[in-house]
Design an enzyme around this catalytic site. Structure first.
Site, PDB file in Angstrom:
ATOM      1  N   HIS A 102       0.709  -1.058  -0.095  1.00 23.16           N
ATOM      2  CA  HIS A 102      -0.043  -0.129   0.035  1.00 23.16           C
ATOM      3  C   HIS A 102       0.919   1.182  -0.120  1.00 23.16           C
ATOM      4  CE1 HIS A 102      -2.698  -2.862   2.313  1.00 23.16           C
ATOM      5  NE2 HIS A 102      -3.615  -2.348   1.757  1.00 23.16           N
ATOM      6  N   ASP A 105       2.520   1.915   3.500  1.00 20.72           N
ATOM      7  CA  ASP A 105       3.502   1.083   3.821  1.00 20.72           C
ATOM      8  C   ASP A 105       4.734   1.412   3.443  1.00 20.72           C
ATOM      9  OD1 ASP A 105       1.148  -0.599   4.382  1.00 20.72           O
ATOM     10  OD2 ASP A 105       1.409  -2.006   2.593  1.00 20.72           O
TER      11      ASP A 105
HETATM   12  C1  XLS Z   1      -7.575  -6.731   4.469  1.00 17.07           C
HETATM   13  C2  XLS Z   1      -6.982  -6.810   2.869  1.00 17.07           C
HETATM   14  C3  XLS Z   1      -6.148  -5.759   2.656  1.00 17.07           C
HETATM   15  C4  XLS Z   1      -5.930  -5.938   0.952  1.00 17.07           C
HETATM   16  C5  XLS Z   1      -4.882  -4.660   0.433  1.00 17.07           C
HETATM   17  O1  XLS Z   1      -8.468  -7.468   4.742  1.00 17.07           O
HETATM   18  O2  XLS Z   1      -6.721  -8.162   2.957  1.00 17.07           O
HETATM   19  O3  XLS Z   1      -4.645  -6.334   3.189  1.00 17.07           O
HETATM   20  O4  XLS Z   1      -5.335  -7.072   0.524  1.00 17.07           O
HETATM   21  O5  XLS Z   1      -5.257  -3.456   0.539  1.00 17.07           O
END
Ligand code: XLS
Ligand code: CA
Ligand code: CA
Length: 437
Positions: A102, A105
């Site tokens: 993200h 991140d």
């Molecule tokens: C949350 C999601 C998230 C997505 C990316 O539950 O899994 O991590 O994969 O935003």
């Protein structure tokens, strides 16, 4: 080369099932050919930034338990840099080809829109360097439109158009960065694209705004010449009570309604499938059937806990069934298996992060080998074909002929005095065939 947090850990290699070494692959032999393709090219594994490097081991009842140098103080430019260096070095040590992130991140914290863009741009320059240095690639990027308080009521479904516009800025930058970094896909998980109570919610407005957002994202992808896939990641709830992207079938209905079924695919997560009350292999089969299987987030839930525990995959049985569906779908084009998984918060050693990934990698590799055996043995495929064979015969053809009416079919049943014979579905036999591998 700079020193990183993971320098003391060894590089992980395939050593086979006789190995006594915990830090080695037993089943994932990246050059082994499976149905004519190298395992590495089949599985296209990715490490995720958020759980593995950003999450500090906190839960709703307690603070972080992990000692990572980049968590010691504020998430400033220096901390973010150290974290990026550690992350790419870690992926190289695991000898896995891809990573995912993200925007938030990989960057330092920033409040204003200008600072946010500058901080992200700095991170992307650095990631480009690190990708070259470590020989790693980006599977997908995504913008976080759910953590900051501004997104408490969603990004693209927020009642406030100013929040929507902020989200547009993040997605534009993150899509362009993904393109520049050679990313293979761009993901949108609608974390808060849902609602808590109908008492204060206009579903129609929210869905139209979300549909508009997705159309704008697809349009921008074409404008900048990004040829990766745009993927929606279904999840039924958590954090919101009702989410518009509940599961693969509801995402498909949404895509149809907004004219996007040929432009957008799904990123299926194992734990989200089970939260929706489905088997993981059901979601894969549904996406395959609808022609929208894009990529997979590899993890698992807990059979007793009803939430998104995001654990590393460890059931060979579950992954054998999943890989069977996945091979039937023809595998990935741009997608891959992304470990959207976290070690438990008592697993505090850096080595635990490696052990989690090693277990997940081997579980999936073994599932792949089992699925290959099931397909080449052919018993299940032959039985399925035989079960539906009637649809190739005269009656099946007649039912589907464009000018056939309901009355034509009914008249046929009456005239031929049809008395269909029951045939066993042989579920236990099917299950036994699977257990033999
Ligand atoms: C949350 C999601 C998230 C997505 C990316 O539950 O899994 O991590 O994969 O935003
Ligand atoms: Ca996920
Ligand atoms: Ca999840």
């Amino acid at each position: 080369m700079s020193t990183t947090f993971f320098d003391d850990l060894p590089s992980i290699r395939f050593e086979g099932t006789d190995s006594e070494n915990d830090l080695a692959y037993r089943w994932y032999d990246k050059d082994r050919l499976v149905m004519g393709k190298r395992m590495e090219d089949h599985l296209r594994f990715a490490v995720c930034m958020w759980h593995t490097f950003c999450w500090p081991g906190s839960d709703v009842f307690g603070a972080g338990t992990f000692d990572r140098p980049w968590h010691a103080g504020a998430n400033d430019a220096a901390a973010a840099r150290t974290k990026r260096e550690a992350a790419l070095a870690f992926v190289e040590k695991l000898d896995l080809p891809f990573y995912c992130f993200h925007d938030v991140d990989v960057m330092a914290d920033a409040e204003t829109i200008g600072d946010f863009r500058a901080s992200f741009a700095e991170a992307v320059d650095h990631l480009e360097e690190l990708q070259g240095q470590h020989g790693r690639r980006l599977l997908w990027g995504t913008a976080n439109l759910f953590s900051h308080p501004r997104y408490m009521a969603g990004g693209a479904t927020n009642p406030d158009p100013e929040v929507y516009a902020w989200a547009a800025s993040q997605v534009r930058d993150c899509l362009e960065a993904t393109h520049r970094l050679g990313g293979q896909n761009y993901v949108l998980w609608g974390g808060r694209e849902g609602y808590e109570t109908i008492l204060n919610t206009e579903i129609g407005t929210e869905m139209d705004n979300f549909g508009r957002f997705l159309n704008l994202v697809v349009d921008h992808k074409h404008r900048i010449g990004f040829d990766g896939a745009i993927l929606i990641e279904p999840k039924p709830h958590e954090p919101t009570k009702h989410q518009y992207d509940f599961d693969t079938q509801s995402v498909y209905a949404f895509l149809k309604r907004y004219g996007l079924e040929d432009e957008v695919k799904v990123n299926i997560e194992a734990n989200h499938a089970t939260l929706a009350g489905h088997a993981f292999e059901h979601e894969l089969a549904m996406a395959r059937t609808l022609g929208i299987l894009g990529s997979v987030d590899a993890n698992r839930g807990d059979p007793q806990n009803g939430w998104d525990t995001d654990q590393f995959p460890n059931s060979v049985e579950e992954w054998t069934l999943a890989m069977l569906e996945w091979l039937r779908a023809g595998g990935f084009t741009t997608g891959g298996f992304n470990f959207d998984a976290k070690v438990r918060r008592q697993s505090i050693d850096p080595q635990d992060l490696m052990l989690g990934h090693i277990g997940g990698v081997d579980t999936i590799a073994r599932g792949l080998l089992n699925a290959e055996k099931l397909l080449s043995d052919g018993k299940l495929e032959a039985f399925r074909e035989e079960r539906y064979a009637g649809w190739q015969d005269d009656l099946g053809q007649m039912i589907h002929a464009p000018d056939t009416s309901l009355a034509d079919i009914a008249d046929h049943a009456v005239k031929a005095d049809l008395a269909p014979q029951r045939k066993s579905g042989r579920q236990e036999w099917c299950e036994n065939i699977v257990n033999r591998v």
